[in-house]
Design a protein around this motif. Structure first.
Motif, PDB file in Angstrom:
ATOM      1  N   PRO A  33       0.818  -1.225   0.000  1.00 52.36           N
ATOM      2  CA  PRO A  33       0.000   0.000   0.000  1.00 52.36           C
ATOM      3  C   PRO A  33       0.851   1.273   0.000  1.00 52.36           C
ATOM      4  N   TYR A  34       1.994   1.236   0.674  1.00 46.57           N
ATOM      5  CA  TYR A  34       2.894   2.390   0.705  1.00 46.57           C
ATOM      6  C   TYR A  34       3.290   2.784  -0.721  1.00 46.57           C
ATOM      7  N   LEU A  35       3.630   1.796  -1.548  1.00 47.07           N
ATOM      8  CA  LEU A  35       4.049   2.088  -2.916  1.00 47.07           C
ATOM      9  C   LEU A  35       2.861   2.445  -3.804  1.00 47.07           C
ATOM     10  N   VAL A  36       1.736   1.779  -3.599  1.00 52.66           N
ATOM     11  CA  VAL A  36       0.536   2.105  -4.379  1.00 52.66           C
ATOM     12  C   VAL A  36       0.142   3.560  -4.139  1.00 52.66           C
ATOM     13  N   ASP A  37       0.184   3.989  -2.889  1.00 54.73           N
ATOM     14  CA  ASP A  37      -0.177   5.369  -2.556  1.00 54.73           C
ATOM     15  C   ASP A  37       0.760   6.379  -3.207  1.00 54.73           C
TER      16      ASP A  37
END
Length: 285
Positions: free
Chosen positions: A71-75
């Motif tokens: 999720p950190y990278l998706v965001d």
């Protein structure tokens, strides 16, 4: 001194809380595909033109290993994908246990699928533990160097592990090493001096055309000694996370699953042109 123990405990709590409070949770990813990973309709942007493939570690899987980093990278605008590999018959959930050479073949097929779906000519790989080392076989022997721009390894066992010296005891227990090799081939492959690692590392650690970024922690209790994780060769960056944040107490599992200081360093490795300093304050970034 007592105050140092308190400070370290508070740091661990802060790192864990930051991971728990990350903007996108696994539940959100499931209900909002546009914010989740493994979204096969995702197309890389001009800012982030390469999809990111996450490669879990031993005993990991494509979901649990990445509840923090994906999720950190998706965001941050990346198309993110993760695979399961190294499955053994009748062993659910816990993967990365099969022969590593065969697992590299699974990664090869998965990267091809990701590139076909996204239309990108290359991918970036981010792996934790075995997942940071296994792709090197793919790059070196399976043609992966033509399809991969960068490999980011988080606590990778690039030169094997002694497990704090425990592997040196195996010769004193007749049959133990053979049993490990038969039941869980990947564990045998990761022991210092194994035939797999000998072949992987002979002739040099790297292959041309790929950037390598290794992130290690001095508190690693699984891949030991921790400096064995570092690579030698051109286009290599080796980082000890405590050089970025002396208060970071992450060990082998935490550095890959909850440590947002490490996550920031991963983002820097994926996009060095836009990198910003990794510090203790990266935990809230």
């Amino acid at each position: 001194m007592p105050w140092k123990s308190v400070l370290r405990a508070l740091t661990v709590l802060l790192l864990t809380a930051a991971a728990v409070l990350a903007p996108t949770t696994a539940a959100q990813a499931g209900t909002a595909p546009s914010r989740g990973w493994n979204d096969w309709s995702c197309k890389p942007s001009a800012a982030h033109p390469r999809p990111v493939v996450l490669v879990h570690g031993t005993f990991g899987n494509s979901v649990d290993n990445w509840l923090g980093l994906a999720p950190y990278l998706v965001d941050r605008g990346y198309c993110v994908f993760s695979l399961d590999y190294g499955q053994l018959p009748h062993v659910p959930f816990f993967h990365g246990l099969g022969p590593i050479e065969k697992s590299a073949g699974q990664l090869d097929a998965y990267v091809d699928r990701v590139l076909a779906a996204t239309g990108a000519p290359e991918a970036d790989l981010v792996g934790h533990s075995q997942g940071g080392m296994m792709p090197r076989w793919y790059l070196k022997f399976l043609g992966g160097a033509d399809k991969v721009n960068a490999l980011v390894g988080i606590a990778p066992d690039n030169h094997g592990t002694t497990l704090l010296g425990l592997t040196a005891l195996l010769p004193h227990f007749p049959g133990a090493e053979d049993l490990i090799g038969e039941a869980t081939p990947a564990l045998a492959d990761q022991i210092v001096g194994s035939p797999f690692l000998t072949r992987l590392n002979e002739g040099g650690d790297t292959v041309p055309g790929v950037r390598y970024h290794v992130i290690a922690t001095r508190y690693d209790q699984v891949v030991t000694p921790y400096r064995s994780q570092f690579l030698s060769g051109p286009e290599v960056t080796n980082v000890l996370i405590q050089d970025k944040c002396a208060l970071d107490l992450s060990e082998h599992v935490a550095i890959g699953m909850v440590d947002r200081v490490t996550f920031h360093e991963v983002a820097n490795a994926l996009d060095p042109a836009r990198a910003t300093p990794t510090t203790c304050l990266s935990v809230i970034g």
